[in-house]
Design a protein around this motif. Structure first.
Motif, PDB file in Angstrom:
ATOM      1  N   LYS A 193      14.760   1.955  -5.437  1.00 38.96           N
ATOM      2  CA  LYS A 193      13.885   0.815  -5.557  1.00 38.96           C
ATOM      3  C   LYS A 193      14.376   0.101  -6.694  1.00 38.96           C
ATOM      4  O   LYS A 193      15.065   0.462  -7.832  1.00 38.96           O
ATOM      5  N   PRO A 225      11.805  -4.743  -0.717  1.00 40.72           N
ATOM      6  CA  PRO A 225      11.112  -3.722  -0.204  1.00 40.72           C
ATOM      7  C   PRO A 225      11.876  -2.503  -0.165  1.00 40.72           C
ATOM      8  O   PRO A 225      13.041  -2.508   0.018  1.00 40.72           O
ATOM      9  N   SER A 226      11.256  -1.364  -0.112  1.00 41.77           N
ATOM     10  CA  SER A 226      11.939   0.071  -0.302  1.00 41.77           C
ATOM     11  C   SER A 226      11.296   1.192   0.364  1.00 41.77           C
ATOM     12  O   SER A 226      10.176   0.904   0.470  1.00 41.77           O
ATOM     13  N   ASP A 248       9.222   9.975  -4.317  1.00 39.46           N
ATOM     14  CA  ASP A 248       9.211   9.842  -5.735  1.00 39.46           C
ATOM     15  C   ASP A 248      10.290  10.725  -6.528  1.00 39.46           C
ATOM     16  O   ASP A 248       9.811  12.078  -6.489  1.00 39.46           O
ATOM     17  N   THR A 289      11.480   5.174  -0.197  1.00 39.74           N
ATOM     18  CA  THR A 289      11.706   6.134  -1.229  1.00 39.74           C
ATOM     19  C   THR A 289      11.029   7.447  -1.049  1.00 39.74           C
ATOM     20  O   THR A 289       9.924   7.443  -0.273  1.00 39.74           O
ATOM     21  N   GLU A 337      10.811  -4.271  -8.314  1.00 35.77           N
ATOM     22  CA  GLU A 337      10.378  -3.932  -6.966  1.00 35.77           C
ATOM     23  C   GLU A 337      10.200  -5.148  -6.190  1.00 35.77           C
ATOM     24  O   GLU A 337       9.311  -5.543  -5.456  1.00 35.77           O
ATOM     25  N   GLU A 363       2.816  -2.280   3.646  1.00 37.63           N
ATOM     26  CA  GLU A 363       3.201  -1.514   2.185  1.00 37.63           C
ATOM     27  C   GLU A 363       4.853  -1.903   2.096  1.00 37.63           C
ATOM     28  O   GLU A 363       5.772  -1.429   2.874  1.00 37.63           O
ATOM     29  N   SER A 364       5.162  -2.736   0.868  1.00 36.63           N
ATOM     30  CA  SER A 364       6.513  -2.930   0.760  1.00 36.63           C
ATOM     31  C   SER A 364       7.308  -1.955  -0.088  1.00 36.63           C
ATOM     32  O   SER A 364       8.442  -1.884   0.011  1.00 36.63           O
ATOM     33  N   GLN A 365       6.628  -1.096  -0.909  1.00 39.66           N
ATOM     34  CA  GLN A 365       7.263  -0.028  -1.594  1.00 39.66           C
ATOM     35  C   GLN A 365       6.706   1.236  -0.836  1.00 39.66           C
ATOM     36  O   GLN A 365       5.651   2.151  -1.433  1.00 39.66           O
ATOM     37  N   VAL A 373       6.304   4.959  -0.038  1.00 41.53           N
ATOM     38  CA  VAL A 373       6.868   6.398  -0.735  1.00 41.53           C
ATOM     39  C   VAL A 373       6.674   7.276   0.301  1.00 41.53           C
ATOM     40  O   VAL A 373       5.281   7.731   0.454  1.00 41.53           O
TER      41      VAL A 373
END
Length: 333
Positions: free
Chosen positions: A148, A155-156, A160, A158, A152, A316-318, A320
Protein backbone atom coordinates in the motif's frame (compact mmCIF):
# COMPACT_ATOMS: atom_id res chain seq x y z
CA UNK A 1 -14.66 -10.68 -45.46
CA UNK A 2 -15.09 -9.81 -41.77
CA UNK A 3 -18.57 -9.74 -40.28
CA UNK A 4 -19.80 -6.23 -39.49
CA UNK A 5 -22.33 -4.86 -37.04
CA UNK A 6 -24.67 -4.31 -40.03
CA UNK A 7 -24.58 -8.07 -40.76
CA UNK A 8 -25.52 -8.82 -37.15
CA UNK A 9 -28.41 -6.32 -37.27
CA UNK A 10 -29.68 -7.84 -40.53
CA UNK A 11 -29.45 -11.41 -39.17
CA UNK A 12 -31.29 -10.49 -35.95
CA UNK A 13 -33.84 -8.29 -37.72
CA UNK A 14 -33.09 -5.26 -35.57
CA UNK A 15 -31.43 -1.86 -35.99
CA UNK A 16 -27.69 -1.24 -35.73
CA UNK A 17 -28.43 0.94 -32.68
CA UNK A 18 -30.06 -2.04 -30.93
CA UNK A 19 -27.04 -4.25 -31.61
CA UNK A 20 -24.83 -1.48 -30.21
CA UNK A 21 -26.95 -1.29 -27.05
CA UNK A 22 -26.64 -5.05 -26.53
CA UNK A 23 -22.86 -4.93 -27.04
CA UNK A 24 -22.57 -2.09 -24.53
CA UNK A 25 -24.89 -3.84 -22.06
CA UNK A 26 -27.44 -1.03 -21.96
CA UNK A 27 -30.57 -2.21 -20.13
CA UNK A 28 -33.22 -0.64 -22.40
CA UNK A 29 -33.19 -3.70 -24.72
CA UNK A 30 -35.78 -6.36 -23.78
CA UNK A 31 -34.63 -9.93 -23.14
CA UNK A 32 -36.14 -11.47 -26.32
CA UNK A 33 -34.42 -8.92 -28.55
CA UNK A 34 -31.14 -9.29 -26.65
CA UNK A 35 -31.34 -13.07 -27.13
CA UNK A 36 -31.84 -12.66 -30.92
CA UNK A 37 -28.84 -10.32 -31.15
CA UNK A 38 -26.58 -12.60 -29.10
CA UNK A 39 -27.59 -15.61 -31.22
CA UNK A 40 -26.80 -13.64 -34.39
CA UNK A 41 -23.41 -12.63 -32.99
CA UNK A 42 -22.61 -16.26 -32.16
CA UNK A 43 -23.86 -17.57 -35.53
CA UNK A 44 -21.87 -15.03 -37.56
CA UNK A 45 -18.78 -15.12 -35.31
CA UNK A 46 -18.87 -11.36 -34.93
CA UNK A 47 -16.13 -9.72 -32.86
CA UNK A 48 -16.60 -6.02 -32.12
CA UNK A 49 -13.78 -3.61 -32.94
CA UNK A 50 -12.51 -2.73 -29.48
CA UNK A 51 -10.80 0.48 -30.57
CA UNK A 52 -13.85 1.77 -32.42
CA UNK A 53 -16.09 0.79 -29.55
CA UNK A 54 -13.83 2.49 -27.00
CA UNK A 55 -13.94 5.78 -28.90
CA UNK A 56 -17.68 5.83 -28.37
CA UNK A 57 -17.93 4.38 -24.84
CA UNK A 58 -14.54 5.59 -23.52
CA UNK A 59 -14.04 1.99 -22.29
CA UNK A 60 -12.02 -0.86 -23.79
CA UNK A 61 -13.03 -3.55 -21.24
CA UNK A 62 -9.28 -4.15 -20.85
CA UNK A 63 -7.19 -3.94 -17.68
CA UNK A 64 -3.43 -4.04 -17.17
CA UNK A 65 -1.71 -6.24 -14.59
CA UNK A 66 1.83 -5.20 -13.68
CA UNK A 67 3.97 -7.74 -11.79
CA UNK A 68 7.60 -7.49 -10.59
CA UNK A 69 8.57 -11.09 -11.50
CA UNK A 70 6.33 -13.51 -13.40
CA UNK A 71 8.88 -16.32 -12.89
CA UNK A 72 8.31 -16.16 -9.13
CA UNK A 73 6.28 -18.91 -7.49
CA UNK A 74 4.02 -16.26 -5.93
CA UNK A 75 2.81 -13.75 -8.55
CA UNK A 76 1.32 -16.15 -11.16
CA UNK A 77 -1.32 -17.24 -8.65
CA UNK A 78 -2.30 -13.60 -8.04
CA UNK A 79 -2.60 -13.11 -11.80
CA UNK A 80 -4.72 -16.24 -12.08
CA UNK A 81 -7.14 -15.00 -9.41
CA UNK A 82 -7.39 -11.60 -11.11
CA UNK A 83 -7.85 -13.08 -14.58
CA UNK A 84 -10.57 -15.50 -13.45
CA UNK A 85 -12.63 -12.58 -12.13
CA UNK A 86 -11.87 -10.47 -15.23
CA UNK A 87 -13.23 -13.29 -17.41
CA UNK A 88 -16.47 -13.40 -15.42
CA UNK A 89 -17.05 -9.72 -16.18
CA UNK A 90 -15.83 -9.94 -19.81
CA UNK A 91 -12.66 -7.92 -19.26
CA UNK A 92 -9.47 -8.66 -21.17
CA UNK A 93 -6.07 -8.60 -19.46
CA UNK A 94 -2.70 -7.21 -20.58
CA UNK A 95 0.14 -8.65 -18.47
CA UNK A 96 3.39 -6.70 -17.96
CA UNK A 97 6.52 -8.01 -16.20
CA UNK A 98 8.86 -5.35 -14.77
CA UNK A 99 11.78 -7.58 -13.62
CA UNK A 100 12.08 -5.52 -10.41
CA UNK A 101 13.09 -2.55 -12.59
CA UNK A 102 11.62 0.80 -11.45
CA UNK A 103 12.17 2.47 -14.84
CA UNK A 104 10.46 -0.45 -16.56
CA UNK A 105 7.49 -0.12 -14.21
CA UNK A 106 7.09 3.57 -15.04
CA UNK A 107 7.37 2.91 -18.77
CA UNK A 108 4.77 0.11 -18.59
CA UNK A 109 2.33 2.45 -16.85
CA UNK A 110 2.66 4.86 -19.79
CA UNK A 111 2.29 2.01 -22.33
CA UNK A 112 -0.86 0.74 -20.60
CA UNK A 113 -2.34 4.25 -20.78
CA UNK A 114 -1.52 4.37 -24.51
CA UNK A 115 -3.27 1.01 -24.93
CA UNK A 116 -6.34 2.68 -23.39
CA UNK A 117 -6.74 0.21 -20.53
CA UNK A 118 -9.64 1.03 -18.22
CA UNK A 119 -7.56 0.38 -15.11
CA UNK A 120 -4.49 -1.30 -13.63
CA UNK A 121 -3.69 -3.87 -10.94
CA UNK A 122 -0.23 -2.86 -9.79
CA UNK A 123 2.28 -5.00 -7.89
CA UNK A 124 5.21 -2.65 -7.40
CA UNK A 125 8.83 -3.34 -6.55
CA UNK A 126 8.96 0.19 -5.12
CA UNK A 127 6.20 2.71 -4.60
CA UNK A 128 8.37 5.76 -5.13
CA UNK A 129 6.79 9.21 -5.08
CA UNK A 130 7.48 9.73 -8.80
CA UNK A 131 5.69 6.46 -9.64
CA UNK A 132 2.60 7.60 -7.76
CA UNK A 133 2.81 10.96 -9.55
CA UNK A 134 2.79 9.15 -12.92
CA UNK A 135 -0.33 7.18 -11.92
CA UNK A 136 -2.07 10.44 -10.96
CA UNK A 137 -0.80 12.29 -14.02
CA UNK A 138 -2.06 9.55 -16.37
CA UNK A 139 -5.35 9.37 -14.45
CA UNK A 140 -5.06 5.57 -14.24
CA UNK A 141 -7.61 3.86 -12.01
CA UNK A 142 -5.27 1.65 -9.99
CA UNK A 143 -5.53 -1.01 -7.29
CA UNK A 144 -2.35 -2.02 -5.46
CA UNK A 145 -1.67 -5.63 -4.51
CA UNK A 146 0.77 -6.78 -1.77
CA UNK A 147 1.83 -3.19 -1.02
CA UNK A 148 0.00 0.00 0.00
CA UNK A 149 1.15 3.56 -0.56
CA UNK A 150 2.22 5.69 2.42
CA UNK A 151 -0.82 7.99 2.33
CA UNK A 152 -3.20 5.11 1.48
CA UNK A 153 -4.53 7.23 -1.37
CA UNK A 154 -4.81 4.22 -3.71
CA UNK A 155 -7.02 1.20 -2.96
CA UNK A 156 -5.03 -1.88 -1.99
CA UNK A 157 -5.23 -5.59 -1.18
CA UNK A 158 -2.55 -6.77 1.25
CA UNK A 159 -1.81 -8.81 4.34
CA UNK A 160 -0.23 -7.26 7.44
CA UNK A 161 3.39 -7.96 6.46
CA UNK A 162 4.87 -6.42 9.62
CA UNK A 163 2.68 -8.51 11.90
CA UNK A 164 3.24 -11.67 9.82
CA UNK A 165 7.05 -11.56 10.00
CA UNK A 166 6.98 -10.45 13.63
CA UNK A 167 4.92 -13.57 14.38
CA UNK A 168 7.29 -15.75 12.31
CA UNK A 169 10.33 -14.37 14.19
CA UNK A 170 8.62 -14.85 17.56
CA UNK A 171 7.86 -18.44 16.53
CA UNK A 172 11.64 -18.99 16.39
CA UNK A 173 12.30 -17.03 19.59
CA UNK A 174 9.75 -19.15 21.44
CA UNK A 175 11.72 -22.24 20.39
CA UNK A 176 14.77 -20.81 22.19
CA UNK A 177 16.62 -19.33 19.21
CA UNK A 178 18.19 -15.95 20.00
CA UNK A 179 20.71 -15.38 17.19
CA UNK A 180 18.34 -14.89 14.27
CA UNK A 181 19.53 -13.61 10.89
CA UNK A 182 17.40 -11.95 8.21
CA UNK A 183 17.56 -12.35 4.41
CA UNK A 184 15.34 -10.11 2.29
CA UNK A 185 15.14 -7.15 -0.07
CA UNK A 186 16.36 -3.58 0.19
CA UNK A 187 15.08 -1.82 3.30
CA UNK A 188 14.80 1.70 1.84
CA UNK A 189 11.92 0.91 -0.53
CA UNK A 190 8.29 1.70 0.26
CA UNK A 191 6.86 -1.79 -0.16
CA UNK A 192 5.86 -5.05 1.50
CA UNK A 193 9.42 -6.35 1.57
CA UNK A 194 10.57 -3.43 3.73
CA UNK A 195 7.65 -4.15 6.07
CA UNK A 196 8.91 -7.73 6.44
CA UNK A 197 12.24 -6.41 7.71
CA UNK A 198 10.40 -4.12 10.15
CA UNK A 199 8.47 -7.13 11.50
CA UNK A 200 11.74 -8.97 12.11
CA UNK A 201 13.29 -5.89 13.76
CA UNK A 202 10.24 -5.31 15.99
CA UNK A 203 10.24 -8.91 17.22
CA UNK A 204 13.90 -8.77 18.26
CA UNK A 205 13.62 -5.35 19.91
CA UNK A 206 10.52 -6.31 21.88
CA UNK A 207 12.39 -9.37 23.17
CA UNK A 208 15.41 -7.32 24.26
CA UNK A 209 17.69 -8.54 21.46
CA UNK A 210 19.87 -5.99 19.68
CA UNK A 211 20.02 -5.91 15.87
CA UNK A 212 23.29 -7.28 14.47
CA UNK A 213 23.90 -5.74 11.01
CA UNK A 214 26.31 -8.59 10.18
CA UNK A 215 23.33 -10.95 10.31
CA UNK A 216 21.21 -8.95 7.86
CA UNK A 217 21.41 -9.37 4.08
CA UNK A 218 18.89 -7.35 2.03
CA UNK A 219 19.78 -7.64 -1.64
CA UNK A 220 16.88 -9.41 -3.36
CA UNK A 221 14.10 -12.00 -3.24
CA UNK A 222 15.46 -14.79 -5.45
CA UNK A 223 17.28 -18.07 -4.71
CA UNK A 224 20.65 -16.50 -5.56
CA UNK A 225 20.11 -13.82 -2.88
CA UNK A 226 19.46 -16.50 -0.25
CA UNK A 227 22.63 -18.32 -1.18
CA UNK A 228 24.65 -15.07 -1.05
CA UNK A 229 23.06 -14.22 2.33
CA UNK A 230 24.56 -17.32 3.95
CA UNK A 231 27.97 -16.58 2.44
CA UNK A 232 27.68 -13.11 4.00
CA UNK A 233 26.68 -14.50 7.41
CA UNK A 234 29.49 -17.08 7.32
CA UNK A 235 32.12 -14.49 6.38
CA UNK A 236 31.13 -12.41 9.43
CA UNK A 237 32.16 -15.33 11.69
CA UNK A 238 29.06 -14.60 13.82
CA UNK A 239 26.99 -17.43 15.31
CA UNK A 240 23.38 -17.72 14.15
CA UNK A 241 20.79 -20.42 14.84
CA UNK A 242 17.95 -19.31 12.52
CA UNK A 243 17.26 -17.31 9.36
CA UNK A 244 14.03 -15.39 8.65
CA UNK A 245 13.55 -15.07 4.87
CA UNK A 246 11.37 -12.55 3.02
CA UNK A 247 10.41 -15.14 0.36
CA UNK A 248 10.39 -18.90 -0.13
CA UNK A 249 12.89 -18.54 -2.98
CA UNK A 250 15.34 -16.90 -0.55
CA UNK A 251 14.72 -19.73 1.93
CA UNK A 252 15.63 -22.31 -0.73
CA UNK A 253 18.90 -20.50 -1.47
CA UNK A 254 19.64 -20.24 2.25
CA UNK A 255 19.06 -23.97 2.82
CA UNK A 256 21.28 -24.95 -0.14
CA UNK A 257 24.08 -22.63 1.03
CA UNK A 258 23.87 -23.90 4.61
CA UNK A 259 24.16 -27.47 3.30
CA UNK A 260 27.21 -26.47 1.23
CA UNK A 261 28.75 -24.93 4.36
CA UNK A 262 28.30 -28.17 6.31
CA UNK A 263 25.30 -27.03 8.34
CA UNK A 264 22.11 -29.04 8.76
CA UNK A 265 18.56 -27.67 8.55
CA UNK A 266 16.90 -27.63 11.04
CA UNK A 267 19.36 -29.33 13.44
CA UNK A 268 21.98 -26.56 13.24
CA UNK A 269 20.01 -23.67 11.73
CA UNK A 270 16.24 -23.22 11.40
CA UNK A 271 14.90 -21.50 8.29
CA UNK A 272 11.51 -19.85 7.79
CA UNK A 273 10.18 -18.58 4.44
CA UNK A 274 7.38 -16.36 3.19
CA UNK A 275 4.53 -16.76 0.62
CA UNK A 276 3.99 -20.57 0.67
CA UNK A 277 4.59 -21.09 -3.04
CA UNK A 278 4.19 -24.61 -4.43
CA UNK A 279 7.92 -25.43 -4.19
CA UNK A 280 8.04 -24.78 -0.44
CA UNK A 281 5.97 -27.92 0.21
CA UNK A 282 8.15 -30.23 -1.92
CA UNK A 283 11.63 -28.77 -1.27
CA UNK A 284 13.90 -30.68 1.14
CA UNK A 285 13.41 -30.07 3.94
CA UNK A 286 9.83 -28.85 3.45
CA UNK A 287 9.83 -25.16 4.33
CA UNK A 288 8.00 -23.63 7.28
CA UNK A 289 6.56 -20.41 5.87
CA UNK A 290 3.99 -17.62 6.07
CA UNK A 291 1.16 -18.34 3.65
CA UNK A 292 -0.25 -15.40 1.70
CA UNK A 293 -3.68 -16.00 0.09
CA UNK A 294 -2.29 -15.17 -3.37
CA UNK A 295 -5.28 -16.28 -5.48
CA UNK A 296 -7.67 -14.36 -3.23
CA UNK A 297 -5.46 -11.27 -3.39
CA UNK A 298 -5.80 -11.26 -7.17
CA UNK A 299 -9.53 -11.96 -7.25
CA UNK A 300 -10.38 -9.38 -4.55
CA UNK A 301 -8.24 -6.75 -6.31
CA UNK A 302 -9.93 -7.36 -9.67
CA UNK A 303 -13.42 -7.18 -8.14
CA UNK A 304 -12.43 -3.93 -6.44
CA UNK A 305 -11.04 -2.51 -9.70
CA UNK A 306 -14.13 -3.45 -11.73
CA UNK A 307 -16.37 -1.84 -9.10
CA UNK A 308 -14.33 1.36 -9.31
CA UNK A 309 -14.46 1.33 -13.12
CA UNK A 310 -18.23 0.98 -13.01
CA UNK A 311 -18.66 3.72 -10.37
CA UNK A 312 -19.91 1.28 -7.76
CA UNK A 313 -19.28 1.61 -4.06
CA UNK A 314 -16.21 -0.16 -2.65
CA UNK A 315 -16.93 -1.17 0.95
CA UNK A 316 -13.27 -1.24 2.03
CA UNK A 317 -10.54 0.53 0.05
CA UNK A 318 -7.63 -0.86 2.13
CA UNK A 319 -8.43 -4.58 2.12
CA UNK A 320 -6.28 -6.65 4.52
CA UNK A 321 -6.54 -10.43 4.13
CA UNK A 322 -5.55 -13.07 6.69
CA UNK A 323 -2.23 -14.94 6.57
CA UNK A 324 -1.26 -18.29 8.07
CA UNK A 325 1.98 -19.64 9.56
CA UNK A 326 2.46 -23.08 7.96
CA UNK A 327 4.66 -25.40 10.06
CA UNK A 328 6.77 -27.92 8.14
CA UNK A 329 10.26 -29.36 8.56
CA UNK A 330 12.77 -26.49 8.25
CA UNK A 331 12.48 -25.34 11.85
CA UNK A 332 13.32 -27.23 15.03
CA UNK A 333 10.31 -28.94 16.55
Amino acid sequence: MATSIKDVAREAGVSIATVSRVLNDIDVVNEDTKKKVLEAIKKLGYRPNIVARSLKTQKTKTVGILVPDISSGFYPEIVRGAEDVANIYDYNVILCNSDFDIEKEKEYLRVLKEKMVDGVIYMSSSLQEETLEIINELNLTTVLVETKDKEESLPSVTIDNIKAVKEATEYLLNKGMKKIAFAGAKRDNMNAWRDRYIGYENALKENGISIDEDLIYAEGLKVKSGYEAVQHFESSKKDYDAVVCASDEIAMGVINALRDNGKRVPEDVSVIGFNDNIMSSVFYPKITTVKQPSYDMGSVAMRMLIKLLNKKEVEESQFVLDYLLVERDSCKK
